[in-house]
Design an enzyme around this catalytic site. Structure first.
Site, mmCIF file in Angstrom:
data_model
loop_
_atom_site.group_PDB
_atom_site.id
_atom_site.type_symbol
_atom_site.label_atom_id
_atom_site.label_comp_id
_atom_site.label_asym_id
_atom_site.label_seq_id
_atom_site.Cartn_x
_atom_site.Cartn_y
_atom_site.Cartn_z
ATOM 1 N N LEU A 277 85.032 107.959 43.875
ATOM 2 C CA LEU A 277 85.932 108.988 43.347
ATOM 3 C C LEU A 277 85.407 109.552 42.035
ATOM 4 C CD1 LEU A 277 89.632 107.733 43.873
ATOM 5 C CD2 LEU A 277 88.462 109.623 45.008
ATOM 6 N N CYS A 287 70.731 110.519 53.473
ATOM 7 C CA CYS A 287 71.671 110.279 54.583
ATOM 8 C C CYS A 287 72.832 111.259 54.692
ATOM 9 C CB CYS A 287 72.205 108.853 54.497
ATOM 10 S SG CYS A 287 70.929 107.634 54.786
HETATM 11 N N1 LIG Z 1 67.645 105.009 53.381
HETATM 12 C C1 LIG Z 1 68.897 104.649 53.523
HETATM 13 O O1 LIG Z 1 69.619 104.415 52.551
HETATM 14 C C2 LIG Z 1 69.480 104.486 54.895
HETATM 15 C C3 LIG Z 1 70.707 103.820 55.038
HETATM 16 C C4 LIG Z 1 71.234 103.674 56.310
HETATM 17 C C5 LIG Z 1 70.574 104.208 57.415
HETATM 18 N N2 LIG Z 1 69.400 104.875 57.234
HETATM 19 C C6 LIG Z 1 68.717 105.397 58.427
HETATM 20 O O2 LIG Z 1 67.666 104.510 58.745
HETATM 21 C C7 LIG Z 1 66.538 105.231 59.252
HETATM 22 C C8 LIG Z 1 65.308 104.923 58.405
HETATM 23 O O3 LIG Z 1 65.568 105.394 57.089
HETATM 24 P P1 LIG Z 1 64.563 105.087 55.873
HETATM 25 O O4 LIG Z 1 65.210 105.647 54.661
HETATM 26 O O5 LIG Z 1 64.175 103.651 55.909
HETATM 27 O O6 LIG Z 1 63.314 105.998 56.324
HETATM 28 P P2 LIG Z 1 61.863 106.095 55.652
HETATM 29 O O7 LIG Z 1 61.445 107.482 55.861
HETATM 30 O O8 LIG Z 1 61.894 105.509 54.296
HETATM 31 O O9 LIG Z 1 60.974 105.123 56.558
HETATM 32 C C9 LIG Z 1 60.683 105.366 57.893
HETATM 33 C C10 LIG Z 1 59.325 104.717 58.194
HETATM 34 O O10 LIG Z 1 59.083 104.774 59.603
HETATM 35 C C11 LIG Z 1 57.684 104.943 59.784
HETATM 36 N N3 LIG Z 1 57.424 105.395 61.156
HETATM 37 C C12 LIG Z 1 57.671 106.594 61.724
HETATM 38 N N4 LIG Z 1 57.320 106.583 63.014
HETATM 39 C C13 LIG Z 1 56.833 105.359 63.290
HETATM 40 C C14 LIG Z 1 56.346 104.725 64.458
HETATM 41 N N5 LIG Z 1 56.286 105.349 65.643
HETATM 42 N N6 LIG Z 1 55.932 103.446 64.376
HETATM 43 C C15 LIG Z 1 55.992 102.784 63.203
HETATM 44 N N7 LIG Z 1 56.473 103.326 62.068
HETATM 45 C C16 LIG Z 1 56.903 104.593 62.105
HETATM 46 C C17 LIG Z 1 57.286 105.932 58.705
HETATM 47 O O11 LIG Z 1 55.909 105.909 58.442
HETATM 48 C C18 LIG Z 1 58.143 105.419 57.531
HETATM 49 O O12 LIG Z 1 57.417 104.473 56.756
HETATM 50 C C19 LIG Z 1 66.942 106.703 59.247
HETATM 51 O O13 LIG Z 1 67.437 107.030 60.509
HETATM 52 C C20 LIG Z 1 68.058 106.744 58.226
HETATM 53 O O14 LIG Z 1 68.976 107.772 58.475
HETATM 54 C C21 LIG Z 1 68.826 105.005 56.008
#
Ligand SMILES: NC(=O)c1ccc[n+]([C@@H]2O[C@H](COP(=O)([O-])OP(=O)(O)OC[C@H]3O[C@@H](n4cnc5c(N)ncnc54)[C@H](O)[C@@H]3O)[C@@H](O)[C@H]2O)c1
Length: 474
Positions: A277, A287
């Site tokens: 808030l 996100c």
């Molecule tokens: N960051 C957050 O706070 C958060 C919180 C909850 C959910 N999410 C969700 O989780 C997911 C990941 O988010 P993030 O922030 O960790 O993303 P990020 O971009 O930090 O990391 C993703 C990683 O996946 C790797 N990657 C892509 N394709 C690949 C493959 N085929 N094989 C192996 N590695 C591969 C990339 O090189 C990268 O290092 C997203 O869908 C996001 O919406 C993120």
């Protein structure tokens, strides 16, 4: 259990570290060889408090390693997590190309030696669980023609709710674990995997003690579709809640009410709750914006228009512009002025700049002909690297940023900014104007330090003219 985590970003690395800390044998896989090399050397590719420490403990417990090759670890794993990015496309849809590649490769790596569960932790549009199932099948079909019937696997959705900056605590001591699957056998594997976290039976790391009240973590078991929807609904709710606080703050400012007082007053209502808030320059991060866009897109596909969620995006964009408006009110002309930004990361305790309000504010100021200086305790290197076109002058300290500036804008509420010597900062500036974009400072203290102060939802002159003290709770 034997676990593979695909993707070593904020979610994948933290998930892998926590599961290994709980005793599972984990391999983290990424296509980005630079990230994997760093992790192997014990260097962190992201800034996340306690991650390095937890990874060290994890290596000595269940064991954790890092590789670019998915095939071997996936073949011997009971559980394969997909934690790759799902960034937005121009249309607002989630880009599923990374998820598709990960799911297909997981299928290709499987044989008939065991039952495996492919768990999707990436935030994906409702219905993607079915997509993962299809892609894993395709991967199996391509790599092992004719063997599809002999290779057994289940698909689950296990949305992630961690907050960057607090990710380790959120993962070790979650509010809830959501498990979505269509088959009991799949759910059973995940209950076993998460057993130590659900029962909180692991020894808490010394640097992050277990919250006293936490005995057992609630598990919400749902269908695949509901689990996917829970993630979107949670993020949409939080974004709307912040947007609501910002709307109320904007009205407060006009009628002479103090928004922080109003938020205290409404937040104590148990139906509302005090968190999320805080009025400010709007939310950012990887996100909220992406997930609301994606949910709106899904809703549209089903012929539904969510006016509330559309408004949440609109209100948030306008909120970021407040920084510019307030500077214009104070300085009139921004061309040729020097504006110092305190904080670049989208929130404190992270180096993540994705959709950070600071970027839009800096860009707009530069377009208007202002000079932009900035200081952030952690995110400056990431900013320099990822946004080379943004002509920001990076400074070594808040004091350096303030030196000779015409105004200071607090964009990210890093804890250390709260204890800055305001008097000293004000003296260094060409004009001591402070736009407190997160209501971090006490207005009176800032004014006494010599600043022309304005916050968010705080009237220009103190509303209290009778000398009454700040609101008290008894
Ligand atoms: N960051 C957050 O706070 C958060 C919180 C909850 C959910 N999410 C969700 O989780 C997911 C990941 O988010 P993030 O922030 O960790 O993303 P990020 O971009 O930090 O990391 C993703 C990683 O996946 C790797 N990657 C892509 N394709 C690949 C493959 N085929 N094989 C192996 N590695 C591969 C990339 O090189 C990268 O290092 C997203 O869908 C996001 O919406 C993120």
């Amino acid at each position: 259990m034997r676990v593979t985590v695909i993707g070593t970003g904020y979610v994948g690395t933290v998930t892998g570290a926590c599961l290994a800390y709980c005793g599972h044998r984990v391999t983290c896989v990424d296509t980005d060889a630079r990230k994997i090399e760093k992790l192997r050397r014990g260097e962190m590719p992201i800034y996340e408090p306690w991650l390095e420490e937890l990874l060290q403990l994890a290596a000595a417990r269940g064991g954790i390693d890092f590789t670019t090759g998915l095939e071997a670890p996936a073949a011997e794993s009971d559980v394969i997590f997909i934690a790759v990015g799902t960034p937005p496309l121009e249309t607002g849809e989630a880009n599923l190309c990374y998820l598709e590649a990960a799911a297909r490769s997981s299928g290709a790596a499987m044989d008939d030696s065991r039952f495996r569960v492919v768990v999707n932790k990436s935030t994906v549009p409702v219905g993607s669980g079915n997509l993962v199932d299809t892609l894993v099948r395709e991967g199996i079909g391509e790599a092992h023609p004719g063997q599809l019937k002999r290779i057994h696997f289940g698909v689950a959705s296990n949305p992630e709710f961690l907050r960057e900056g607090n990710a380790i605590a959120d993962s070790l001591y979650p509010d809830r674990i959501v498990l979505g699957a269509e088959e009991e056998r799949t759910l059973q594997v995940l209950r076993e995997l998460y057993g130590p976290l659900i029962a909180q039976s692991f020894e808490a790391p010394a640097f992050l003690p277990r919250p006293a009240a936490l005995a057992q973590v609630p598990v919400v078991t749902t269908t695949l579709t509901s689990a996917e929807m829970i993630k979107y609904a949670a993020n949409a709710f939080l974004a709307v809640k912040i947007g609501f606080a910002n709307e109320v703050a904007n009205i407060c400012e006009r009628v002479g009410a103090e928004a922080p007082e109003v938020m205290t007053g409404i937040g104590l209502d148990a139906r509302i709750g005090a968190r999320f808030l805080n009025p400010g320059l709007g939310w950012g991060g990887s996100c909220f914006g992406k997930d609301i866009q994606s949910l709106l897109h899904t809703a549209r596909e089903y012929g539904y228009r969510s006016r509330l969620l559309e408004a949440a995006l609109e209100v948030n964009l306008a909120q970021r512009q407040l920084a510019i408006q307030k500077l214009q009110e104070k300085l009139f002309i921004l061309k040729g002025r020097t504006i110092a930004l305190l904080g670049l990361a989208f929130k404190p305790e992270t180096d993540d700049l994705r959709d950070a309000p600071s970027l839009q504010i800096a860009e707009r100021l530069l377009q208007m002909g202002a000079r932009v200086k900035a200081y952030d305790p952690i995110a400056m290197e990431a900013c320099r690297e990822s946004y080379p076109a943004l002509r920001i002058q990076y400074c070594g300290s808040a004091e350096d940023a303030a030196q000779d500036a015409d105004a200071l804008v607090l964009v990210t509420e890093w804890k250390q900014f709260a204890s800055l010597d305001l008097r000293g900062l004000a003296k260094r500036m060409a004009r001591a104007i402070l736009v407190d974009g997160r209501n971090l400072f006490d207005p009176e203290t800032a004014r006494q330090a010599g600043f022309d102060y304005c916050g968010i939802g705080r009237p220009q002159r103190a509303a209290r003219t009778n000398g009454a003290a700040a609101p008290t709770m008894t």
